[in-house]
Write a protein that holds these residues in place. Structure first.
Motif, PDB file in Angstrom:
ATOM      1  N   GLN A  65      46.317 103.474 -16.642  1.00 24.37           N
ATOM      2  CA  GLN A  65      46.620 102.210 -15.640  1.00 24.37           C
ATOM      3  C   GLN A  65      46.944 101.038 -16.059  1.00 24.37           C
ATOM      4  N   VAL A  66      47.524 100.481 -15.594  1.00 25.12           N
ATOM      5  CA  VAL A  66      46.996  98.575 -16.491  1.00 25.12           C
ATOM      6  C   VAL A  66      46.847  97.837 -15.566  1.00 25.12           C
ATOM      7  N   TYR A  67      45.620  97.200 -15.679  1.00 23.97           N
ATOM      8  CA  TYR A  67      45.325  95.820 -15.275  1.00 23.97           C
ATOM      9  C   TYR A  67      44.545  95.318 -16.562  1.00 23.97           C
ATOM     10  N   GLU A  68      45.617  93.954 -16.436  1.00 23.45           N
ATOM     11  CA  GLU A  68      44.539  93.280 -17.513  1.00 23.45           C
ATOM     12  C   GLU A  68      44.906  94.055 -19.119  1.00 23.45           C
ATOM     13  N   ARG A  69      44.504  94.973 -19.230  1.00 22.14           N
ATOM     14  CA  ARG A  69      44.981  95.528 -19.952  1.00 22.14           C
ATOM     15  C   ARG A  69      44.750  97.629 -19.762  1.00 22.14           C
ATOM     16  N   SER A  70      45.184  98.042 -20.772  1.00 20.19           N
ATOM     17  CA  SER A  70      45.634  99.577 -20.851  1.00 20.19           C
ATOM     18  C   SER A  70      44.872  99.961 -20.619  1.00 20.19           C
ATOM     19  N   LYS A  71      44.084 100.668 -20.388  1.00 19.00           N
ATOM     20  CA  LYS A  71      43.236 101.909 -20.334  1.00 19.00           C
ATOM     21  C   LYS A  71      43.283 103.437 -19.537  1.00 19.00           C
ATOM     22  N   LYS A  72      42.002 104.614 -19.749  1.00 12.95           N
ATOM     23  CA  LYS A  72      42.638 105.286 -19.193  1.00 12.95           C
ATOM     24  C   LYS A  72      42.247 105.412 -17.908  1.00 12.95           C
TER      25      LYS A  72
END
Length: 375
Positions: A65-72
């Motif tokens: 997911q991406v919310y402010e930054r990309s993450k698992k």
């Protein structure tokens, strides 16, 4: 080979991978909806409800997911993004994407994206939500029905001003390097939506629509501009393949039971020309560029207008393009020059891919029709 098998085979023309095997281009199905007042608590809750259902249905394939930054993506990170969105202020903008991609550099065929507006913008800009699903969904039992159910659910939840749904070219979240491929494919297949810059049109599609696709979504206000639902229904008496699907805030015009890719030069399905003719009075005539990144237009104003009118039966023979980018098909046989309009000319044949010069990216290489340079 049946119709679905044929479409699956056609979908292979849209498959691009990097040398290491990373998938970056795929044919997919999209739903893109533009809506008002994305800054309100009610609309944020509606968006979250869409993400919750999406997560519940597709959790087995979702990875990032991406919310402010990309993450698992995990249930914990999903809930954290949801809570941030719900607690954001009316003048805070969110951009949330949940995807089957492993990150931002590979394409996710199953994804949900949303971006809102600020309260201070008022009615001068739209929010957007976009769903993508694999093209292979159509080969599944009741796959088309499942897609239409998602379209109906999103429309009922978001109450959009307008939108569209059907075939499109899927790219990674971090996508600028592949827009020239999308530009080429969208001109080779008239039923395919160039849509990877959907968020860039939120200031332009105000009270007007981008165009039509397999499914075209219209709010009640736009339906009334076309004469109302009864008049639309009456105008379809000779087009039984077009379905009108009502939802709580408008109508969906479905052009046939299944979507069409429409290779350039092939016969255009009647359902598509009928819907296209119906929505022409509310089609936006002033879009700068459908696809644009870092100030470089791939679908500039001239190409965008040609694409919007591609299904118009009374369209005059379009004027030849006088500018084209690298790795795009040559619009007409003849002499072309670089943007500097020097005396050095190069002869290209219509359909030939225009070259990219050493040291340039495709978006930096622009070729001009030599007669245009002489003006």
């Amino acid at each position: 080979m049946n119709a679905v098998a044929s479409w699956m085979e056609q979908g292979k023309a849209f498959e691009f991978e990097l040398p290491d095997g990373t998938p970056v281009i795929r044919l997919g199905l999209i739903v893109t909806l533009y809506f008002k007042e994305g800054y309100t608590a009610a609309k944020k809750r509606a968006v979250v409800n869409c993400f919750e259902r999406f997560y519940d249905e597709f959790a087995s394939v979702l990875k990032s997911q991406v919310y402010e930054r990309s993450k698992k993506l995990t249930r914990t990170t999903f809930d954290a993004s949801r809570d941030k969105l719900l607690s954001s202020t009316p003048n805070s903008q969110y951009e949330w994407c949940v995807s089957s991609a492993t990150g931002v550099t590979d394409v996710g065929e199953t994804s949900l994206f949303a971006m809102n507006t600020f309260e201070l913008h008022g009615d001068k800009i739209r929010s957007v939500i976009k769903l993508t699903l694999p093209w292979s969904l159509l080969a599944e039992a009741n796959g088309a029905a499942r897609f239409l159910q998602w379209l109906g659910f999103l429309c009922e939840s978001i109450e959009p001003e307008h939108g569209y749904a059907g075939p499109s070219i899927l790219q990674p979240y971090d996508r600028p390097g592949y827009l020239e491929i999308e530009t080429t494919l969208a001109q080779q297949f008239l039923g395919v939506e160039p849509d990877n810059e959907a968020g860039g049109l939120t200031r332009q599609l105000l009270g007007c629509v981008k165009g039509m696709n397999w499914c075209t979504v219209l709010s009640t206000a736009l339906v009334e501009q076309l004469g109302g639902a009864q008049q639309l229904q009456a105008s379809l008496v000779d087009a039984p393949e077009v379905n009108l699907l009502p939802f709580n805030a408008g109508l969906i015009l479905q052009a046939g039971d299944l979507p069409a890719l429409i290779p350039a030069g092939s016969e255009i399905p009647q359902a598509y020309t009928v819907v296209n003719a119906l929505i022409r009075p509310i089609r936006c005539a002033d879009i700068d560029a459908i696809l644009c990144t870092q100030g470089t237009p791939f679908f500039d104003r001239q190409v965008t207008r040609r694409w919007q009118t591609r299904l118009d039966l009374d369209r005059p023979e379009p004027a030849p393009l006088t500018r084209v980018g690298g790795h795009q098909p040559c619009p007409q046989t003849g002499d072309w020059q670089r943007w500097e309009c020097t005396d050095i000319r190069h002869h290209f044949v219509e359909g030939e891919l225009m070259p990219v010069l050493d040291g340039d990216t495709p978006s930096q290489t622009l070729w001009y029709w030599s007669a245009e340079c002489a003006r």
